[in-house]
Enzyme design. Structure first.
Site, PDB file in Angstrom:
ATOM      1  N   LYS A   1       0.813  -1.210   0.000  1.00 36.44           N
ATOM      2  CA  LYS A   1       0.000   0.000   0.000  1.00 36.44           C
ATOM      3  C   LYS A   1       0.855   1.272   0.000  1.00 36.44           C
ATOM      4  O   LYS A   1       2.055   1.258   0.260  1.00 36.44           O
ATOM      5  CB  LYS A   1      -0.971  -0.017   1.174  1.00 36.44           C
TER       6      LYS A   1
ATOM      7  N   ARG B   1      -4.634  -9.742   4.413  1.00 35.18           N
ATOM      8  CA  ARG B   1      -5.008  -9.692   2.993  1.00 35.18           C
ATOM      9  C   ARG B   1      -3.764  -9.314   2.188  1.00 35.18           C
ATOM     10  O   ARG B   1      -3.233  -8.206   2.343  1.00 35.18           O
ATOM     11  CB  ARG B   1      -6.131  -8.681   2.786  1.00 35.18           C
TER      12      ARG B   1
END
Length: 290
Positions: free
Chosen positions: A225, A259
């Site tokens: 991210k 995840r």
């Protein structure tokens, strides 16, 4: 509050059992793999590989999180429903999650065998939780800072970001259970990068233990991210090391579900942390015993 058994689909996960959720994007424009699993064949190969490497959950998404071309509910369903049905047929024991904020899509994927609805946009469609309750499937309750789906944060501020995360996620979780979603199948997610700048996401990681203390199982979506990229000043394809460091910290603080894009590497990190914590035995123990 103590952590209990997490139940998703046919699977049960003990309190100290870290669980990997592998990302399979059914989009032509995903930020990380640029559509590598948009077609059925590579997507199914990705599922097979992820399961072999230690993923218990497959998270299927039909719309990328960031801004881009408009994707209707009908198109999102076209990208995901048939694929969910095929994964269900080929992998009867894997937990199938679908990353969607739309109740229409949630309904369609539950009809063909989805076990978990991953609501990454924080309950923007309140009917999605009703779908989860009606089908008896799990639900991920995420903090997105009130952001509209597929928008990026701009000068967002919080008096106390973790206080806001707890208020929103616990509230969504309690509402879901009140509607009839099984309590042992509800997770909360701090929503790294969703409605947050990098400092917010770092603070959410640092204070993750406060979420764990609520007793709700915590899911973290950290993989490659922007907060990792900005922290280390690395482009998307060079964020694995930072992601794994953040994963180790999150595991030590008690997160339950991860995840991820890179399953094998994450599995090793989680196994190492779990063993250091005393929850898992070493795979082999020969040193000093020969």
């Amino acid at each position: 509050m103590s952590q209990g058994t997490l139940r998703l689909g046919r699977r049960e996960f003990a309190a100290h059992e870290p669980v990997i959720m592998a990302i399979v994007n059914r989009t032509p424009d995903s930020f990380y793999d640029q559509g590598a699993t948009f077609r059925d064949e590579p997507a199914l190969a990705r599922v097979e590989q992820a399961v072999a490497e230690g993923a218990a959950i497959i998270d299927i998404g039909g719309v990328k999180a960031g801004p881009g071309d408009e994707v209707s509910a009908a198109e999102e369903a076209r990208r995901t429903v048939g694929f969910v049905a095929e994964v269900r047929r080929r992998f009867p024991d894997v937990v199938i999650s679908v990353d969607t904020w739309r109740h229409e899509v949630g309904e369609a994927v539950c009809e063909v065998g989805a076990d978990l609805l991953n609501d990454a946009w924080g309950g923007v469609d309140p009917r999605l939780a009703e779908v989860a309750a009606r089908y008896g499937v799990g639900l991920v309750c995420t903090h997105a800072g009130g952001a509209e789906p597929r928008t990026r944060p701009h000068r967002v501020t919080y008096d106390d970001v973790m206080a806001d995360i707890l208020r929103v996620t616990v509230g969504l979780a309690e509402r879901a259970v009140g509607l009839g979603v099984p309590r042992e199948s509800v997770l909360i997610d701090p929503g790294h990068d969703f409605g947050k700048n990098t400092r917010h996401s770092l603070e959410a990681t640092r204070r993750l233990g406060e979420m764990v203390e609520t007793g709700w199982p915590v899911l973290v979506s950290l993989s490659n991210k922007d907060f990792v990229g900005e922290t280390l000043d690395r482009p998307v394809k060079e964020r694995l090391t930072g992601t794994l460091a953040t994963t180790a910290v999150s595991a030590w603080l008690g997160a339950r579900v991860y995840r991820v894009h890179e399953v094998a590497e994450t599995r090793q990190v989680l196994d190492m942390v779990s063993t250091i914590a005393g929850h898992r035995a070493p795979a082999v123990a020969r040193r000093g015993l020969a």
